[in-house]
Write a protein that holds these residues in place. Structure first.
Motif, PDB file in Angstrom:
ATOM      1  N   LEU A 376      26.429  47.800  34.111  1.00 11.31           N
ATOM      2  CA  LEU A 376      27.419  48.862  34.230  1.00 11.31           C
ATOM      3  C   LEU A 376      28.816  48.364  34.451  1.00 11.31           C
ATOM      4  O   LEU A 376      29.583  48.755  34.040  1.00 11.31           O
ATOM      5  CB  LEU A 376      26.958  50.134  35.144  1.00 11.31           C
ATOM      6  N   SER A 377      28.749  47.186  35.151  1.00  8.45           N
ATOM      7  CA  SER A 377      30.131  46.669  35.984  1.00  8.45           C
ATOM      8  C   SER A 377      30.974  45.968  34.642  1.00  8.45           C
ATOM      9  O   SER A 377      30.445  45.790  33.654  1.00  8.45           O
ATOM     10  CB  SER A 377      29.838  45.634  36.939  1.00  8.45           C
ATOM     11  N   TRP A 378      32.061  45.853  34.879  1.00  9.48           N
ATOM     12  CA  TRP A 378      32.785  44.972  34.055  1.00  9.48           C
ATOM     13  C   TRP A 378      33.791  44.050  34.732  1.00  9.48           C
ATOM     14  O   TRP A 378      34.297  44.266  35.918  1.00  9.48           O
ATOM     15  CB  TRP A 378      33.868  46.030  33.424  1.00  9.48           C
ATOM     16  N   PRO A 379      33.911  42.885  34.452  1.00 14.89           N
ATOM     17  CA  PRO A 379      33.776  42.363  32.651  1.00 14.89           C
ATOM     18  C   PRO A 379      32.210  41.599  32.553  1.00 14.89           C
ATOM     19  O   PRO A 379      31.956  41.474  31.561  1.00 14.89           O
ATOM     20  CB  PRO A 379      34.852  41.371  32.814  1.00 14.89           C
ATOM     21  N   SER A 380      31.568  41.403  33.647  1.00 17.73           N
ATOM     22  CA  SER A 380      30.328  40.818  33.360  1.00 17.73           C
ATOM     23  C   SER A 380      29.332  41.173  34.630  1.00 17.73           C
ATOM     24  O   SER A 380      29.577  41.328  35.615  1.00 17.73           O
ATOM     25  CB  SER A 380      30.544  39.136  33.609  1.00 17.73           C
ATOM     26  N   PRO A 381      27.959  41.310  34.316  1.00 17.46           N
ATOM     27  CA  PRO A 381      26.868  41.603  34.871  1.00 17.46           C
ATOM     28  C   PRO A 381      26.948  40.346  36.302  1.00 17.46           C
ATOM     29  O   PRO A 381      26.618  40.464  37.273  1.00 17.46           O
ATOM     30  CB  PRO A 381      25.635  41.558  34.335  1.00 17.46           C
ATOM     31  N   TRP A 382      27.383  39.296  35.891  1.00 15.32           N
ATOM     32  CA  TRP A 382      27.302  37.974  36.932  1.00 15.32           C
ATOM     33  C   TRP A 382      28.263  38.192  38.148  1.00 15.32           C
ATOM     34  O   TRP A 382      27.892  37.729  39.218  1.00 15.32           O
ATOM     35  CB  TRP A 382      27.496  36.774  36.197  1.00 15.32           C
ATOM     36  N   VAL A 383      29.339  39.087  38.015  1.00 16.71           N
ATOM     37  CA  VAL A 383      30.031  39.586  39.099  1.00 16.71           C
ATOM     38  C   VAL A 383      29.166  40.198  40.084  1.00 16.71           C
ATOM     39  O   VAL A 383      29.590  39.959  41.372  1.00 16.71           O
ATOM     40  CB  VAL A 383      31.133  40.497  38.669  1.00 16.71           C
ATOM     41  N   ILE A 384      28.201  41.088  39.699  1.00 17.99           N
ATOM     42  CA  ILE A 384      27.516  41.909  40.660  1.00 17.99           C
ATOM     43  C   ILE A 384      26.692  40.818  41.161  1.00 17.99           C
ATOM     44  O   ILE A 384      26.367  41.025  42.386  1.00 17.99           O
ATOM     45  CB  ILE A 384      26.944  43.170  39.884  1.00 17.99           C
ATOM     46  N   VAL A 385      25.883  40.192  40.651  1.00 14.87           N
ATOM     47  CA  VAL A 385      24.746  39.225  40.727  1.00 14.87           C
ATOM     48  C   VAL A 385      25.333  38.407  42.133  1.00 14.87           C
ATOM     49  O   VAL A 385      24.694  38.180  43.103  1.00 14.87           O
ATOM     50  CB  VAL A 385      24.033  38.494  39.799  1.00 14.87           C
ATOM     51  N   ILE A 386      26.474  37.730  41.784  1.00 12.25           N
ATOM     52  CA  ILE A 386      26.978  36.811  42.659  1.00 12.25           C
ATOM     53  C   ILE A 386      27.220  37.481  43.672  1.00 12.25           C
ATOM     54  O   ILE A 386      27.281  36.895  45.136  1.00 12.25           O
ATOM     55  CB  ILE A 386      28.123  35.903  41.908  1.00 12.25           C
ATOM     56  N   GLY A 387      28.178  38.566  43.728  1.00 11.42           N
ATOM     57  CA  GLY A 387      28.674  39.498  44.889  1.00 11.42           C
ATOM     58  C   GLY A 387      27.435  39.884  45.844  1.00 11.42           C
ATOM     59  O   GLY A 387      27.610  39.700  46.877  1.00 11.42           O
ATOM     60  N   SER A 388      26.479  40.432  45.150  1.00 14.11           N
ATOM     61  CA  SER A 388      25.234  40.625  45.991  1.00 14.11           C
ATOM     62  C   SER A 388      24.658  39.745  46.626  1.00 14.11           C
ATOM     63  O   SER A 388      24.068  39.908  47.851  1.00 14.11           O
ATOM     64  CB  SER A 388      24.322  41.521  44.924  1.00 14.11           C
ATOM     65  N   PHE A 389      24.727  38.630  45.911  1.00 11.87           N
ATOM     66  CA  PHE A 389      24.137  37.245  46.714  1.00 11.87           C
ATOM     67  C   PHE A 389      24.791  36.905  48.041  1.00 11.87           C
ATOM     68  O   PHE A 389      24.361  36.871  48.850  1.00 11.87           O
ATOM     69  CB  PHE A 389      23.986  36.291  45.588  1.00 11.87           C
ATOM     70  N   PHE A 390      26.165  36.812  47.778  1.00 12.43           N
ATOM     71  CA  PHE A 390      26.764  36.504  48.900  1.00 12.43           C
ATOM     72  C   PHE A 390      27.120  37.575  49.868  1.00 12.43           C
ATOM     73  O   PHE A 390      27.186  37.174  51.130  1.00 12.43           O
ATOM     74  CB  PHE A 390      28.308  36.090  48.465  1.00 12.43           C
ATOM     75  N   SER A 391      26.796  38.562  49.567  1.00 11.72           N
ATOM     76  CA  SER A 391      26.952  39.967  50.580  1.00 11.72           C
ATOM     77  C   SER A 391      25.844  39.935  51.585  1.00 11.72           C
ATOM     78  O   SER A 391      25.898  39.979  52.628  1.00 11.72           O
ATOM     79  CB  SER A 391      27.184  41.267  49.743  1.00 11.72           C
ATOM     80  N   THR A 392      24.748  39.462  50.800  1.00  9.48           N
ATOM     81  CA  THR A 392      23.298  39.480  51.605  1.00  9.48           C
ATOM     82  C   THR A 392      23.588  38.186  52.538  1.00  9.48           C
ATOM     83  O   THR A 392      23.026  38.337  53.836  1.00  9.48           O
ATOM     84  CB  THR A 392      22.196  39.287  51.042  1.00  9.48           C
ATOM     85  N   CYS A 393      24.073  37.383  52.001  1.00  9.98           N
ATOM     86  CA  CYS A 393      24.142  35.782  52.961  1.00  9.98           C
ATOM     87  C   CYS A 393      24.977  36.142  53.960  1.00  9.98           C
ATOM     88  O   CYS A 393      24.801  35.627  55.131  1.00  9.98           O
ATOM     89  CB  CYS A 393      24.659  34.773  51.871  1.00  9.98           C
ATOM     90  N   GLY A 394      26.223  36.689  53.669  1.00  9.60           N
ATOM     91  CA  GLY A 394      27.206  36.984  54.907  1.00  9.60           C
ATOM     92  C   GLY A 394      26.779  38.109  55.757  1.00  9.60           C
ATOM     93  O   GLY A 394      26.816  37.735  57.086  1.00  9.60           O
ATOM     94  N   ALA A 395      25.795  38.782  55.582  1.00  8.45           N
ATOM     95  CA  ALA A 395      25.483  39.837  56.437  1.00  8.45           C
ATOM     96  C   ALA A 395      24.256  39.262  57.347  1.00  8.45           C
ATOM     97  O   ALA A 395      24.160  39.234  58.420  1.00  8.45           O
ATOM     98  CB  ALA A 395      24.776  40.987  55.409  1.00  8.45           C
ATOM     99  N   GLY A 396      23.262  38.192  56.557  1.00  5.65           N
ATOM    100  CA  GLY A 396      22.593  37.472  57.544  1.00  5.65           C
ATOM    101  C   GLY A 396      23.189  36.574  58.470  1.00  5.65           C
ATOM    102  O   GLY A 396      22.847  36.371  59.508  1.00  5.65           O
ATOM    103  N   LEU A 397      24.532  35.952  57.970  1.00  2.51           N
ATOM    104  CA  LEU A 397      25.237  34.983  58.966  1.00  2.51           C
ATOM    105  C   LEU A 397      25.791  35.903  59.975  1.00  2.51           C
ATOM    106  O   LEU A 397      25.725  35.428  61.363  1.00  2.51           O
ATOM    107  CB  LEU A 397      26.369  34.407  58.276  1.00  2.51           C
ATOM    108  N   GLN A 398      26.198  37.249  59.726  1.00  2.00           N
ATOM    109  CA  GLN A 398      26.740  37.881  60.935  1.00  2.00           C
ATOM    110  C   GLN A 398      25.650  38.250  61.737  1.00  2.00           C
ATOM    111  O   GLN A 398      25.918  38.254  63.050  1.00  2.00           O
ATOM    112  CB  GLN A 398      27.301  39.197  60.209  1.00  2.00           C
ATOM    113  N   SER A 399      24.408  38.686  61.428  1.00  5.56           N
ATOM    114  CA  SER A 399      23.232  39.012  62.296  1.00  5.56           C
ATOM    115  C   SER A 399      23.025  37.808  63.126  1.00  5.56           C
ATOM    116  O   SER A 399      22.547  37.885  64.423  1.00  5.56           O
ATOM    117  CB  SER A 399      22.222  39.558  61.451  1.00  5.56           C
TER     118      SER A 399
END
Length: 962
Positions: A376-399
Motif C-alpha cells: 500500500l505504501s509509496w514509493p516502495s514497500p521497502w520503506v515499510i519493511v526497513i522502518g518496521s525493522f528499525f522501529s522494533t529495534c529501537g523499542a527493544g533498545l528503549q526497553s
C-alpha cells in the motif's frame, strides 16, 4: 555549636538539586529524543494521573516505581515495580522477536539456518531461527546499552527518522490508491480465499502451446492434474475462480464491508461476504486460506495492547532527564496524542483501502507472503519493511535501557534484600549488574520465541502498573495531603478511578487466568517485602489512608459502647521495670499475647519514676525495651510509658488516659506483688491496692496473675490438663469468656475447661448443676460442670490464729513509728506471741515452743531493758501490751473463715489444674483494712501454682443470643 545550614546555602542546594547519578555527565544529553515514537494507551487517563504525580516534586531514577512507592508505600511500590520491570524486560524480548521476524521473512529469508520442506515442521524451524538470531540481536543491543545511554539516544534518532518516513509513506500510498491503486491480486474460489503460494495462475485452466490444459489449481481439487474428465470437488465444480484486487483503494467503498467485526474460530475459511458462492460445502482440505487462531475481542486486545504500552518509556528514564517534572508530562501526553492519531488514522485507512480477506490473512498466504502495508505504501514497500525493522529495534533498545534503571532504583531502596547487588553501577552511572539480569530474563522470553505467548504476560504487568499509577493519583487527591501540590492541574480523582477501572477490566478481558497469575505474583512480592519489614517512611498515601480510616472508625466508635456480642478484652498490660530498665515479669506480656491471639487492642504500659525533663532519655530506652519484648512475644499493640513523680500517680494517669476515643482499654492486666509480706517497703502492695481501686472507679475489668513466672511461654503448649474456673459471684461473664479466649491459642488449645460453682446449705445443688449446664450450652462453650457444696462449719482455731496474726501485724505497723531494727524486733515479738497462743489453743507440744518463745522474748527485749536502765521508757511498750491482750474482730474472722474453707476446696479440686480462675473481691472502703484485704487474697490462693484473679468491670461481656 549550631550545625544547621544557612538559609542561603539551603536554597542554593535545593535550587541546584539533580537526580543524575554521580559521574553520569553524558546523561545530561539524554533528552527524550524518541518521545514521539511512544505508543498510546486506550485512553489518556493513566498519562494524566502520571503527569500529576510526576509534577508533585522531584522524580529521581525509577520513574513509575518511584511514583508508586512514594505514593502507596514500599510494599505496593516494590510489588508493582518488580512486575513492571519484568513486563518491560519481556517487552524487550518481544520487540527483538518482532525485528527477527521481519528480518527473516521480508528482508533476508535466505538467512534462515533451520529449514523444513514439511509444512507441519516449518513453523518449528522458524521458531528455532528466531531463537538463534534473537539471542544474537540481544547480545548486540546489550552491548550498545552497556556502552552508555548517549549511544542509545544516537540510535534512537536514526530509528525515529525511519519510523516517521514509514508513516508518511503509508499516508502517501493511501492517497495514491484513491486514483491509482496498486496491482495486488487475490485469488478466490467462489467467496473463499485461495492460497497463492503453490498455484501458477488464478484459473481452473491455462493456455499452453495453443491448448487449454488444467492448471495447478485443477490438480489440487480434482483427481488428476492432466485430464478434464475426472472427479472434482463439488464446491470447485459449482463455483468460479476469480481474481479480486486485494487493495482496491481509498475510493472503492470497501470500508462499508470492513466496518463490522467478524471473529472466527481456528480452522475456519476466510471468505468474502459479498462474493457469489454455491451452497455446496466441498472438501476443506485444499488450498484455502484458513484462520490460524481462534479470534475474539479479548484475544486481540491482549495481543495488541503491548504495542500501546510505551507511555512509561520516558518515565523509566527519569533519572536521565534534566527536568523530569517538565519532560514527563509534556513528552508523554504529546506522544499519546501523536501516536493515537497515527494508530486511529491507520486503522481507518487500512479498512478503507484493503480487502477484508487480506486483512484477516495473518501470514499473507493469499498474496504470496508479500507485506500488505508495504504494497500500500509509496514509493516502495521497502520503506515499510526497513522502518518496521528499525522501529522494533529501537523499542527493544528503549526497553533494555529503561528496565535496568528501574531495577536499580528498586535495589537502591533496599526493600528487597537479595536485589541489593543490582543497585551498583559503573562510574558513568550505567547499572551494569541490573543490565546483565535484564539480559538473562529477556533471553528467557526469546527462547519462548512465540509473540502470541509473550504478549499476554506483558499486558498484565503493564496494566497492573497503570492501575496503581491511577490509584496513587486518586488516593493522594482524595486524601488532600498537604504535600500534594502538582503543577499539572488537569487531573481529577474521578478520571483516575475511571482509568483504574479500565485497567482492571482490560486485565480480565485480555486473559483472566494471566490476570490472576500476575496478581498472585504481585501479592507474593508484597507479602515478602512486608515480611522482611521494609521500614521506609516515605509519607505514602497508604499511611495517610490508614490515618483517615482510623479517624473515621474512631468517630464511629464514639457513637456508643460496644454491644455485648462485640465485647472482647481490650488490654492495658501494666509492666514493672527494674533498675536497669528491664521488664521484671515478661511472662505477663506472654500471657496477654495468648489471651488476645492478635485480636483487639493491646496497650503495654509502664511508669518510670522521676522527672520527665531529666529522664527523657531513660524513658525512650525503656520504651524501646518494651517494644522489643512485644515484638519477641508477637504482641500486636502499642506501648505507652509515663514518667511521673510517684508510681501510683503514673499508674492512675495510664489507666485514665490510655487509648483514644472509642478505642480504649476495658481491662487492666497486672501481676500480684509477690513477697509483699516480707517486704520492708509497704509501698508495693499499697500501690497494688491503689491500682485495684482506680480500676474499680473507672469501671474497668481487672486481671491479676499470681505466680506469673510459672505461666507457660508461647513455645510450651500443654498437651493436656484443665483450666478451672471457680465461679463464686457473677461478674458479667468474664470468668466464662476468658478460658474460651485462651483456648484459641495453641498453648491452651488442648486444655479442657472445668467450671465449679459453690452451693450453700439452702441451695439445690442438683438443679444448680442442670441450670449451669444449660447456660453453658446456650453460650456455646464446652465445659465440664461441677457444683461444690460448702456447709457451714465451726470456725477453726487456725482461722482465729490467721486472723489474729493479720490484725496484730496491721495494728502494730499502723500505730507505731519505729526504726527498721525496732520494726523487725516487734514483728518477731508478735510472731512469738502468736505461736504461744496457737500452741495453747490447738494443744500442740508446749514445752519446746514455749521455750523458744521465752528465749526470743528475752532476746527481743534486751535493748529495751538496756534503754530502761539508762532512764528511757520504751514508747512501744503500751502498744505491745494492747496487741498481746487484743481479740480478733469477728467480721475479719468470718472473712478469714470463708477464705480458708474455700481455699481448702479449691486446692482439693484444682491442685493439678494448669490455670485457676477466681473471682476477685473488691478492696475495702476503709484504707485501714488494706493489709487485711491482701491477707484474705493470699489465703484464698495458697497452694495453687497458677492463678488468675478476675474482677469484672460492671457490664455484661457475654450473651446467649446470636
Amino acid at each position: 555549636m549550631d550545625t544547621r545550614p544557612k538559609v542561603s546555602s539551603l536554597l542554593n542546594h535545593m535550587a541546584n538539586y539533580t537526580n543524575l547519578t554521580q559521574g553520569a555527565k553524558e546523561h545530561e544529553e539524554a533528552e527524550n529524543i524518541a518521545e514521539g515514537k511512544k505508543k498510546p494507551t486506550k485512553t489518556m487517563l493513566t498519562a494524566i494521573s502520571m503527569s500529576a504525580i510526576a509534577t508533585n516534586g522531584v522524580v529521581p531514577a525509577g520513574g513509575s516505581y518511584f511514583m508508586i512507592s512514594r505514593a502507596l508505600g514500599p510494599e505496593f511500590g516494590g510489588a508493582v515495580g518488580l512486575c513492571f520491570y519484568l513486563g518491560t524486560t519481556f517487552a524487550a524480548a518481544m520487540y527483538i522477536l518482532g525485528a527477527i521476524e521481519i528480518f527473516l521473512i521480508y528482508i533476508f529469508p535466505r538467512a534462515a539456518i533451520f529449514r523444513s520442506d514439511d509444512a507441519l515442521k516449518e513453523s518449528a524451524a522458524m521458531l528455532n531461527n528466531m531463537r538463534v538470531y534473537g539471542t544474537a540481536f540481544l547480545v548486540l543491543m546489550v552491548l550498545v546499552v552497556f556502552v552508555g545511554v548517549r549511544y542509545v539516544n544516537k540510535f534512537a534518532s536514526l530509528f525515529l527518522a525511519c519510523v516517521i518516513v514509514s508513516i508518511l509513506a503509508i499516508y502517501a500510498g493511501a492517497i495514491k490508491s484513491s486514483f491509482a491503486p496498486p496491482n495486488f491480486p487475490v485469488c478466490m474460489l467462489g467467496n473463499r480465499t485461495l492460497s497463492s503460494r503453490h498455484i501458477d495462475v488464478c484459473s481452473k485452466t491455462k493456455e499452453m502451446n495453443n491448448m487449454t490444459v488444467p492448471s495447478k489449481l485443477w490438480g489440487f481439487f480434482c483427481n488428476s492434474s492432466h485430464y478434464f474428465n475426472v472427479t472434482c470437488d463439488d464446491y470447485f465444480e459449482h463455483n468460479n475462480v476469480t481474481s479480486i484486487q486485494g487493495i482496491p483503494g481509498l475510493a472503492s467503498g470497501i470500508i462499508v464491508e470492513n466496518l463490522w467485526s467478524n471473529y472466527l474460530p481456528k480452522g475456519e475459511l476466510i471468505e468474502k461476504p459479498s462474493a457469489k458462492s454455491s451452497d455446496f460445502l466441498g472438501n476443506l482440505n485444499h488450498e484455502y486460506v484458513l484462520v490460524d487462531i481462534t479470534t475474539s475481542f479479548t484475544l486481540l486486545v491482549g495481543i495488541f495492547f503491548p504495542s500501546v504500552t510505551g507511555i512509561m518509556a520516558g518515565s523509566n528514564r527519569s533519572g536521565d532527564l534534566k527536568d523530569a517534572q517538565k519532560s514527563i508530562p509534556i513528552g508523554t501526553i504529546l506522544a499519546i496524542l501523536t501516536t493515537s492519531f497515527v494508530y486511529l488514522s491507520s486503522v481507518v485507512l487500512f479498512g478503507a483501502c484493503i480487502e477484508g480477506v487480506v486483512l484477516r490473512d495473518k501470514f499473507g498466504d493469499a498474496v504470496k507472503g508479500n507485506l500488505v502495508v508495504g504494497t500500500l505504501s509509496w514509493p516502495s514497500p521497502w520503506v515499510i519493511v526497513i522502518g518496521s525493522f528499525f522501529s522494533t529495534c529501537g523499542a527493544g533498545l528503549q526497553s533494555l535501557t529503561g528496565a535496568p534503571r528501574l531495577l536499580q532504583a528498586i535495589a537502591k531502596d533496599n526493600i528487597i534484600p537479595f536485589l541489593r547487588v543490582f543497585g551498583h553501577s559503573k562510574a558513568n552511572g550505567e547499572p551494569t549488574w541490573a543490565l546483565l539480569l535484564t539480559a538473562v530474563i529477556a533471553e528467557l522470553g526469546i527462547l519462548i520465541a512465540s509473540l502470541d505467548l509473550v504478549a499476554p504476560i506483558l499486558s498484565m504487568f503493564f496494566l497492573m502498573c497503570y492501575l496503581f499509577v491511577n490509584l496513587a493519583c486518586a488516593l493522594q487527591t482524595l486524601l488532600r495531603t498537604p504535600n500534594w501540590r502538582p503543577r499539572f492541574r488537569y487531573y481529577h480523582w474521578a478520571l483516575s478511578f475511571m482509568g483504574m477501572s479500565i485497567c482492571v477490566a482490560l486485565m480480565f478481558i485480555s486473559s483472566w487466568y494471566y490476570a490472576i497469575v500476575a496478581m498472585v505474583i504481585a501479592g507474593m512480592i508484597y507479602k515478602y517485602i512486608e515480611y522482611q519489614g521494609a521500614e521506609k517512611e516515605w509519607g505514602d498515601g497508604i499511611r495517610g489512608l490508614s490515618l483517615s480510616a482510623a479517624r473515621f472508625a474512631l468517630l464511629r466508635l464514639e457513637e456508643g459502647p460496644p454491644h455485648t456480642k462485640n465485647w472482647r478484652p481490650q488490654l492495658l498490660v501494666m509492666l514493672k521495670l527494674d533498675e536497669d530498665l528491664h521488664v521484671k515479669h515478661p511472662r505477663l506480656l506472654t500471657f496477654a499475647s495468648q489471651l488476645k491471639a492478635g485480636k483487639g487492642l493491646t496497650i503495654v504500659g509502664s511508669v518510670l519514676v522521676g522527672n520527665f525533663l531529666e529522664n527523657y532519655g531513660e524513658a525512650l530506652a525503656a520504651e524501646q525495651t518494651i517494644k522489643h519484648l512485644m515484638e519477641a512475644e508477637k504482641v500486636k499493640g502499642f506501648c505507652q510509658l509515663v514518667v511521673a513523680a510517684k508510681l501510683r500517680e503514673g499508674i492512675s494517669h495510664l489507666i485514665q488516659s490510655c487509648g483514644l476515643g472509642g478505642m480504649k482499654h476495658n481491662t487492666v492486666v497486672m501481676g500480684w506483688p509477690n513477697g509483699w509480706r516480707q517486704s520492708e517497703d509497704a509501698r508495693a502492695w499499697k500501690t497494688f491496692i491503689g491500682t485495684v481501686r482506680v480500676t474499680t472507679a473507672a469501671h474497668l475489668a481487672l486481671l491479676v496473675a499470681k505466680n506469673v513466672s510459672f505461666f507457660p511461654s508461647n513455645v510450651e503448649p500443654f498437651a493436656e490438663g484443665n483450666i478451672d474456673v471457680w465461679w463464686i459471684v457473677h461478674d458479667g461473664g468474664m470468668l466464662m469468656l476468658l478460658p474460651f479466649l485462651l483456648k484459641q491459642h495453641k498453648v491452651w488449645r488442648k486444655c479442657a475447661i472445668r467450671i465449679f460453682t459453690v452451693a450453700q446449705l439452702e441451695d439445690n445443688s442438683i438443679q444448680m448443676k442442670k441450670d449451669l449446664a444449660t447456660f453453658l450450652y446456650h453460650l456455646r462453650i464446652e465445659a465440664e460442670v461441677e457444683v461444690v457444696e460448702m456447709h457451714d462449719s465451726d470456725i477453726s482455731a487456725y482461722t482465729y490464729e490467721r486472723t489474729l496474726m493479720m490484725e496484730q501485724r496491721s495494728q502494730m505497723l499502723r500505730h507505731m513509728r519505729l526504726s527498721k531494727t525496732e520494726r523487725d524486733r516487734e514483728a518477731q515479738l508478735v510472731k512469738d506471741r502468736n505461736s504461744m497462743l496457737r500452741l495453747t489453743s490447738i494443744g500442740s507440744d508446749e514445752d519446746e515452743e514455749t521455750e523458744t518463745y521465752q528465749e526470743k522474748v528475752h532476746m527481743t527485749w534486751t535493748k529495751d531493758k538496756y534503754m530502761a536502765s539508762r532512764g528511757h521508757k520504751p514508747k512501744t511498750l503500751e502498744g505491745f501490751q494492747d496487741l498481746l491482750n487484743m481479740r480478733p474482730d469477728q467480721s475479719n474472722v468470718r472473712r478469714m473463715h470463708t477464705a480458708v474453707k474455700l481455699n481448702e476446696v479449691i486446692v482439693n479440686k484444682s491442685h493439678e489444674a494448669k490455670l485457676v480462675l477466681l473471682n476477685m473481691p473488691g478492696p475495702p472502703r476503709n484504707p485501714e483494712g488494706d493489709e487485711n484485704y491482701m491477707e484474705f487474697l493470699e489465703v484464698l490462693t495458697e497452694g495453687l501454682e497458677r492463678v488468675l484473679l478476675v474482677r469484672g468491670g460492671g457490664s455484661e461481656v457475654i450473651t446467649i443470643y446470636s
